[in-house]
Design a protein around this motif. Structure first.
Motif, mmCIF file in Angstrom:
data_model
loop_
_atom_site.group_PDB
_atom_site.id
_atom_site.type_symbol
_atom_site.label_atom_id
_atom_site.label_comp_id
_atom_site.label_asym_id
_atom_site.label_seq_id
_atom_site.Cartn_x
_atom_site.Cartn_y
_atom_site.Cartn_z
ATOM 1 N N PRO A 101 0.819 -1.213 0.000
ATOM 2 C CA PRO A 101 0.000 0.000 0.000
ATOM 3 C C PRO A 101 0.856 1.268 0.000
ATOM 4 C CG PRO A 101 -0.749 -1.541 1.670
ATOM 5 C CD PRO A 101 0.554 -2.073 1.152
ATOM 6 N N SER A 102 0.335 2.314 -0.585
ATOM 7 C CA SER A 102 1.027 3.613 -0.603
ATOM 8 C C SER A 102 0.009 4.696 -0.920
ATOM 9 C CB SER A 102 2.115 3.610 -1.674
ATOM 10 O OG SER A 102 2.596 4.924 -1.897
ATOM 11 N N THR A 103 0.102 5.803 -0.208
ATOM 12 C CA THR A 103 -0.663 6.993 -0.592
ATOM 13 C C THR A 103 0.293 8.002 -1.220
ATOM 14 O OG1 THR A 103 -2.254 6.666 1.185
ATOM 15 C CG2 THR A 103 -2.114 8.892 0.266
ATOM 16 N N ARG A 104 1.255 8.488 -0.398
ATOM 17 C CA ARG A 104 2.139 9.565 -0.828
ATOM 18 C C ARG A 104 3.012 9.197 -2.030
ATOM 19 N NH1 ARG A 104 0.743 10.200 4.159
ATOM 20 N NH2 ARG A 104 0.962 7.954 4.104
ATOM 21 N N THR A 105 3.744 8.092 -1.906
ATOM 22 C CA THR A 105 4.770 7.787 -2.912
ATOM 23 C C THR A 105 4.143 7.524 -4.271
ATOM 24 O OG1 THR A 105 6.017 6.804 -1.096
ATOM 25 C CG2 THR A 105 6.806 6.362 -3.326
ATOM 26 N N ARG B 225 7.475 -0.671 -5.826
ATOM 27 C CA ARG B 225 7.466 -0.842 -4.362
ATOM 28 C C ARG B 225 7.182 -2.301 -4.083
ATOM 29 N NH1 ARG B 225 4.629 2.651 0.339
ATOM 30 N NH2 ARG B 225 6.448 3.915 -0.195
ATOM 31 N N HIS C 221 14.498 3.534 0.629
ATOM 32 C CA HIS C 221 13.427 4.337 0.020
ATOM 33 C C HIS C 221 14.104 5.634 -0.439
ATOM 34 C CE1 HIS C 221 9.614 6.030 -0.872
ATOM 35 N NE2 HIS C 221 8.988 5.866 0.281
ATOM 36 N N GLN D 97 12.393 9.078 -0.939
ATOM 37 C CA GLN D 97 11.962 9.689 0.324
ATOM 38 C C GLN D 97 13.134 10.463 0.956
ATOM 39 O OE1 GLN D 97 8.782 9.551 1.994
ATOM 40 N NE2 GLN D 97 9.724 11.098 3.288
ATOM 41 N N PRO E 285 7.871 10.897 7.640
ATOM 42 C CA PRO E 285 7.634 10.484 6.251
ATOM 43 C C PRO E 285 6.176 10.145 5.969
ATOM 44 C CG PRO E 285 8.658 8.699 7.505
ATOM 45 C CD PRO E 285 8.627 9.898 8.403
ATOM 46 N N GLY E 286 5.391 9.916 7.033
ATOM 47 C CA GLY E 286 4.015 9.478 6.863
ATOM 48 C C GLY E 286 3.972 7.989 6.515
ATOM 49 N N PRO E 287 2.874 7.298 6.717
ATOM 50 C CA PRO E 287 1.697 7.798 7.409
ATOM 51 C C PRO E 287 1.955 7.961 8.911
ATOM 52 C CG PRO E 287 1.433 5.472 6.819
ATOM 53 C CD PRO E 287 2.708 5.919 6.211
HETATM 54 N N1 CP Z 1 6.361 8.019 2.948
HETATM 55 C C1 CP Z 1 5.764 6.990 2.293
HETATM 56 O O1 CP Z 1 6.425 6.124 1.719
HETATM 57 O O2 CP Z 1 4.389 7.002 2.345
HETATM 58 P P1 CP Z 1 3.446 5.969 1.574
HETATM 59 O O3 CP Z 1 3.643 4.617 2.198
HETATM 60 O O4 CP Z 1 2.040 6.491 1.730
HETATM 61 O O5 CP Z 1 3.872 5.941 0.130
#
Ligand code: CP
Length: 312
Positions: A55-59, A108, A136, A139, A263-265
């Motif tokens: 899962p990923s939102t930002r990347t 990823r 990463h 990031q 870095p989130g989340p």
């Molecule tokens: N910082 C980061 O990798 O966030 P995601 O997992 O949402 O991509």
């Protein structure tokens, strides 16, 4: 400067000059996202595949937006909706994707080394968007860009990385990147989350968060990676938060110009409290904004940079 890399796999393989060149290019790319029409024809005709097995939102969104701002075509594929659920291997899947002639594959994966493996068999460029507990790199580049933007330089800064260091690919990429750029990196977290031999990264281990925070110019909080089975490493979230959470009480002892990163989340109320995540020292959303610029720079440089493209 000529950018000669085929792939973006880790921070260890970058020179100081290459990192500086990426950050300078990202600074220039950032302006494109501030325009009313946020699109330049730089990568017109290029195809970028976003191959995300975790899962990923930002990347994922950031790579997708970066590609579209440069006019590339993007296609997303997730493991759950690919033929990997029928038993096809990662390498076979990637070879089949390559047979359709993409220019760049962003990957990823939960396994450390997955991006490296793909880079060895594919002619297309591979960008590691996070591989297991390994690295990463984009990031770390966006984190360095954001700190450099706020502080002017990375040299001589004290960067504190706090939390689950052992399982964090973000920590590994940042430890390598920031030390390479002349910053001093401290790490802290529960002893069960600090890997043996971590000093080989050139970092200093500080046992207590309370001892580390007054020295830091930048505090980067990491989340507990519950998806990587960490619950046996500390007694409870409440106890973790009491000892290693960044709270308003702890913020009374930081430098007045400290930067707070994540870095989130975020797990609000666990590693960082609401008021700190949203407070005046937080640059968490600046990190996200700069992520687009860094990923635009990576696509641009992998595609040949100024010799092939025009940013006007
Ligand atoms: N910082 C980061 O990798 O966030 P995601 O997992 O949402 O991509």
């Amino acid at each position: 400067m000529q950018f000669a890399k085929k792939d973006i796999l880790d921070m260890a393989s970058f020179s100081v000059e290459e990192i500086t060149h990426i950050l300078d290019t990202a600074d220039r790319m950032k302006e494109i996202s501030e325009r009313p029409v946020k699109k330049v024809p730089v990568l017109r005709g290029k195809t970028i595949v976003l191959f995300f097995h975790e899962p990923s939102t930002r990347t994922k969104l950031s790579f997708d937006i970066a590609a579209k701002r440069l006019s590339a075509d993007t296609i997303s594929i997730a493991a759950a909706s690919s033929s990997m659920v029928k038993g096809e291997t990662l390498i076979d899947t990637a070879r089949n994707i390559e047979a359709m002639r993409p220019d760049i594959l962003v990957v990823r994966h939960a396994s450390s080394g997955a991006a490296y493996q793909l880079s060895k068999v594919l002619k297309a460029s591979v960008i590691n968007a996070g591989d297991g507990m390994h690295e990463h790199p984009s990031q770390a580049l966006l984190d360095m860009m954001t700190v450099r933007e706020k502080k002017g330089s990375l040299k001589g800064l004290r960067i504190l990385i706090a939390g689950d260091i052992a399982r964090s690919r973000v920590a590994r990429s940042n430890m390598t990147g920031f030390t390479k750029m002349g910053a001093e990196v401290m790490v802290t977290g529960p002893p069960t989350m600090i890997p043996r031999g971590i000093e080989s990264y050139g970092v200093t281990v500080v046992d207590r968060l309370d001892d580390a925070i007054p020295q830091a110019d930048v505090i980067m909080m990491l989340r507990i990676q519950t998806e990587r089975k960490t619950s046996f490493l500390f007694p409870s979230e409440r106890e973790y938060s009491a000892v290693f959470g960044l709270t308003a009480e702890r913020m009374k002892r930081v430098k007045e110009d400290v930067l707070i990163m994540h870095p989130g989340p975020i797990n609000r109320g666990v590693e960082i409290s609401h008021e700190i995540a949203d407070g005046p020292h937080s640059i968490i959303l600046d990190q996200v904004t700069n992520g687009v610029a860094v990923r635009m720079a990576l696509f641009y440089l992998l595609s040949g940079g100024a010799k092939n493209v025009d940013t006007d």
